[in-house]
Structure formats: C-alpha cells, structure tokens
Write an enzyme that holds these catalytic residues in place. Structure first.
Site, PDB file in Angstrom:
ATOM      1  N   ASN A 153       0.431  -1.775  -0.041  1.00  0.00           N
ATOM      2  CA  ASN A 153       0.076   0.153   0.048  1.00  0.00           C
ATOM      3  C   ASN A 153       1.040   1.651  -0.552  1.00  0.00           C
ATOM      4  O   ASN A 153       0.197   1.960  -0.214  1.00  0.00           O
ATOM      5  CB  ASN A 153      -0.882   0.058   0.817  1.00  0.00           C
ATOM      6  CG  ASN A 153      -1.915  -0.699   1.149  1.00  0.00           C
ATOM      7  OD1 ASN A 153      -2.902  -0.910   0.014  1.00  0.00           O
ATOM      8  ND2 ASN A 153      -2.424  -2.456   2.014  1.00  0.00           N
ATOM      9  N   VAL A 209       8.100  -2.975  -3.481  1.00  0.00           N
ATOM     10  CA  VAL A 209       9.900  -3.899  -3.665  1.00  0.00           C
ATOM     11  C   VAL A 209       9.731  -4.068  -5.552  1.00  0.00           C
ATOM     12  O   VAL A 209       9.275  -5.304  -5.316  1.00  0.00           O
ATOM     13  CB  VAL A 209      10.150  -4.297  -2.339  1.00  0.00           C
ATOM     14  CG1 VAL A 209      11.626  -4.670  -2.735  1.00  0.00           C
ATOM     15  CG2 VAL A 209      10.353  -3.423  -1.109  1.00  0.00           C
ATOM     16  N   ASP A 234       1.516 -10.743  -0.076  1.00  0.00           N
ATOM     17  CA  ASP A 234       2.475 -11.173   0.903  1.00  0.00           C
ATOM     18  C   ASP A 234       2.582 -12.163   1.532  1.00  0.00           C
ATOM     19  O   ASP A 234       3.735 -12.353   1.698  1.00  0.00           O
ATOM     20  CB  ASP A 234       2.288  -9.333   0.797  1.00  0.00           C
ATOM     21  CG  ASP A 234       1.399  -8.739   2.173  1.00  0.00           C
ATOM     22  OD1 ASP A 234       0.160  -8.921   1.700  1.00  0.00           O
ATOM     23  OD2 ASP A 234       1.893  -7.846   2.122  1.00  0.00           O
ATOM     24  N   THR A 243      10.975  16.947  22.598  1.00  0.00           N
ATOM     25  CA  THR A 243       9.231  15.553  21.980  1.00  0.00           C
ATOM     26  C   THR A 243      10.111  14.989  20.783  1.00  0.00           C
ATOM     27  O   THR A 243       9.333  14.054  20.615  1.00  0.00           O
ATOM     28  CB  THR A 243       8.629  17.225  21.480  1.00  0.00           C
ATOM     29  OG1 THR A 243       7.509  17.807  22.003  1.00  0.00           O
ATOM     30  CG2 THR A 243       7.154  16.915  21.024  1.00  0.00           C
TER      31      THR A 243
END
Length: 248
Positions: A9, A13, A103, A178
């Site tokens: 998505n 590859v 997959d 942060t």
C-alpha cells in the site's frame, strides 16, 4: 531472469532474480493510479525487458493488478499474479483463504523454505503483519496491527503540538525533548507490541522461531527480545518460489 514485485500500500519492492540468486533490488513509492503505460516506463528504467522470462506479482492494491496486466500483455511478458488458484505448496488453514493477502502467503512460503517450521513471520509494512506457520508446514493464521508509519501519521494529524519525526531509536528510553519522546514511543512501543503478540502466539502454538522482514524491521529488531532473525527480502523470495511452483 525473473522480475518479482511486491506491491504494498505504501511502497513497492522489485527484485531481479537469475535462478534463485537475487541480482538487483529496488524500492519505490506505490502510486495506486499508475496506468499500464506508466508501469512500463518505470520498469524499462530498471531492467532490460527483453531479458525477462517473466514477472511474478504480489499486489495488495487491486487497481494496480490491472495496470500490470496491461503492461505484460502489451510487452508480451509472462505474468503470474499471486491469488486464488495459485499453487503455493503450503496448505492455508484460514476460514476464507481468499482473504489472506498475497504478501502474507509469500512470506509464509519463503519462511518454511529458508528457515523451517514452525515459524512466526513479522512483517513491518503499512500494517505490522504476524503470520504463523505450524510445525506441519501449514499456514494457520496470524495477526494484523497498525504499522509504524501510519501510527506516526495519525498521531501527527490528530495532536496539534506533535509532528513527524525521523524513524530512528533515541539514545535513551527516557527522553528529554518532544522529538526523542516520539521516537522512544514508536521504537519501544512497537517492540513491546511485537513481544506481547509473539508471546501470545507461542502460548497457543508452542515454541516457534521468528523472522522479521519489511522496511522497518531493522529499527525494531534490536529492541524486541522475541525477534531472532531479519530476512529483508523474504517476500520477494516467496514470490520467486511461488513462480517456480506454477511453471509448466
């Protein structure tokens, strides 16, 4: 030569195999609206199409299956699309095998071939997939969890004072700013999630080895006690193996 494609998505590859040897590999962004012509332009820039014996495709983006079919038909390239009816050599013990992503099946096939059974594959992609192969070499199911990147995107989108950070491990778990706090939460949060799920799977299945794959595996594996091996091209290897099992 075989071109194996793992179309996810978020990323795609490609791997170019000469027999069972992976000669080249590439990672590109997945663009769901690509046409067959655009697929052709992309692939011509990567490989000599005349040298290909075939193209084996694992695709979780349905509109792109048709684009690859159009490309293969136009170029005269033999195409195998992993899906219902494809010979995998591994029994699928799933309520509806059609629901299992190609997959995930490729990962299970390659895990049995390369690492043996029983096995738990942890694939760090758009989602974090846990796929389980029994001692008998059967695909018996798995777990799907939100992936690292989409979790970061969701947090940045919903919290006004938070932002995307680089995907890297902080120097310490206890962070002083942060950005490092977000990195710590991602790395150690997902490592803890993996350990908890793998422990729970082993509680039902019995002892089983683990194999990690996917783009974010290298980030999480050093911090997860249950992840034992990294096999970065496991999915491509599974696609190749399924191609071989469907020839002739």
């Amino acid at each position: 030569m075989l071109l194996a494609a793992d179309v996810g998505n978020t990323q795609t590859v490609f791997g170019l195999f000469d027999g069972d040897e992976l000669r080249e590999h590439w990672r590109v962004s997945t663009e769901p609206e690509r046409t067959g012509d655009e697929v052709g332009l992309l692939l011509r820039g990567l490989v000599d199409l005349a040298s290909l014996d075939g193209l084996a495709l694992s695709c979780t983006v349905p509109p792109l299956v048709r684009a690859y079919e159009e490309f293969a038909e136009r170029e005269g390239v033999s195409l195998l699309v992993l899906g219902p009816g494809t010979r995998t050599g591994i029994p699928l013990r799933y309520d509806d095998p059609r629901e299992v992503g190609p997959d995930r099946i490729a990962n299970a096939v390659a895990a049995v071939e390369r690492h043996g059974a029983p096995c738990i594959v942890v694939d760090f992609g758009t989602s974090t997939n846990f796929d389980v192969v029994s001692a008998e070499g059967e695909y018996v199911g798995g777990v799907l969890a939100p992936g690292i990147e989409i979790s970061m995107d969701a947090l940045a989108a919903r919290a006004a004072r938070l932002f995307r950070v680089d995907f890297s491990a902080p120097e310490t778990v206890i962070a002083k700013n942060t950005a490092a706090s977000l990195q710590s939460g991602l790395v150690y949060g997902f490592a803890g999630q993996v350990d908890g799920i793998v422990d729970a799977i082993r509680g039902e299945l019995g002892e089983a080895q683990t194999v990690a794959t996917g783009g974010m595996a290298d980030l999480i594996v050093p911090h997860a006690r249950t992840l034992e091996k990294v096999d970065p091209f496991l999915t491509l290897e599974g696609v190749r193996l399924i191609w071989e099992r469907n020839r002739g």
